[in-house]
Design an enzyme around this catalytic site. Structure first.
Site, short mmCIF file in Angstrom:
data_model
loop_
_atom_site.label_atom_id
_atom_site.label_comp_id
_atom_site.label_asym_id
_atom_site.label_seq_id
_atom_site.Cartn_x
_atom_site.Cartn_y
_atom_site.Cartn_z
N HIS A 17 -6.02 4.33 0.05
CA HIS A 17 -5.45 2.99 0.20
C HIS A 17 -5.77 2.13 -1.02
O HIS A 17 -4.89 1.51 -1.62
CB HIS A 17 -5.99 2.34 1.48
CG HIS A 17 -5.46 0.98 1.76
ND1 HIS A 17 -4.47 0.75 2.68
CD2 HIS A 17 -5.79 -0.23 1.24
CE1 HIS A 17 -4.21 -0.55 2.72
NE2 HIS A 17 -5.00 -1.17 1.86
N GLU A 18 -7.04 2.12 -1.39
CA GLU A 18 -7.46 1.28 -2.52
C GLU A 18 -6.91 1.79 -3.85
O GLU A 18 -6.55 1.00 -4.72
CB GLU A 18 -8.98 1.14 -2.55
CG GLU A 18 -9.56 0.45 -1.31
CD GLU A 18 -8.91 -0.89 -0.96
OE1 GLU A 18 -8.50 -1.65 -1.88
OE2 GLU A 18 -8.82 -1.20 0.24
N HIS A 21 -3.44 0.62 -4.45
CA HIS A 21 -3.36 -0.76 -4.93
C HIS A 21 -3.38 -0.87 -6.45
O HIS A 21 -2.94 -1.88 -7.00
CB HIS A 21 -4.49 -1.61 -4.35
CG HIS A 21 -4.24 -2.09 -2.96
ND1 HIS A 21 -3.03 -2.59 -2.55
CD2 HIS A 21 -5.06 -2.15 -1.88
CE1 HIS A 21 -3.11 -2.94 -1.28
NE2 HIS A 21 -4.33 -2.67 -0.84
N GLU A 40 0.13 -4.24 1.07
CA GLU A 40 -0.71 -3.64 2.12
C GLU A 40 0.05 -2.57 2.89
O GLU A 40 -0.52 -1.55 3.28
CB GLU A 40 -1.28 -4.70 3.05
CG GLU A 40 -2.24 -5.67 2.38
CD GLU A 40 -3.44 -5.03 1.70
OE1 GLU A 40 -3.73 -3.84 1.91
OE2 GLU A 40 -4.08 -5.74 0.90
#
Length: 165
Positions: A17-18, A21, A40
């Site tokens: 997830h990170e 980003h 997100e």
């Protein structure tokens, strides 16, 4: 080994997830915080793609369908209130559901080309929901007003639909 402040931060899905980003959220940042579903939702969708890697789209659809049944929208995905921008169900899960619904609607080839084009066009700058929609329509060759209206600006999620062309 990865240095993380707590065990949960080191979980693979959180790391995925990170990392997502870095492309969607950092390199392509938001013009308006109400567009938070873009960063997100896409980072959460990257988690789903990681979990279902090596499988066909049906595996991701099965995972997404489970979330679709359980998600509890607090507001339309594309219209978060300023005091609830990081609502997990609506922004993270709801946003990821929008990306999967788009993938099913336009097909894998167009979907992944949309993501590549969106990143290339807006890297190291800012983008909005309207910018993303413009890229999706350009690459898919479809008018997607009804799709995005029903997925981003209503209180209830529509069902997933297969490719329409």
């Amino acid at each position: 080994s990865t240095h993380c402040p707590d065990a949960e931060s080191g979980e693979e899905e959180v790391v995925v997830h990170e990392l997502a980003h870095q492309w969607f959220g950092n390199s392509v940042s938001l013009i308006n915080w109400q567009d938070i579903w873009l960063k997100e939702g896409l980072a959460t969708y990257a988690q789903w793609l990681w979990v279902t890697r090596g499988n066909e789209v049906d595996a991701t659809t099965k995972l997404a369908a489970n979330y679709h049944r359980q998600v509890n929208l607090a507001f339309p995905i594309g219209q978060p209130p300023a005091d609830d921008l990081y609502n997990y169900d609506t922004v993270y899960i709801g946003g990821a559901l929008v990306f999967h619904a788009l993938r099913l609607h336009v097909g894998d080839e167009a979907f992944f080309e949309i993501l590549r084009t969106y990143f290339a066009r807006f890297r190291d700058s800012n983008a909005s929901t309207q910018d993303f929609i413009a890229v999706t329509e350009e690459i898919s060759g479809q008018n997607l007003d009804n799709f995005f209206q029903s997925w981003l600006y209503t209180d209830e999620l529509p069902p997933f639909s297969a490719r329409s062309r």
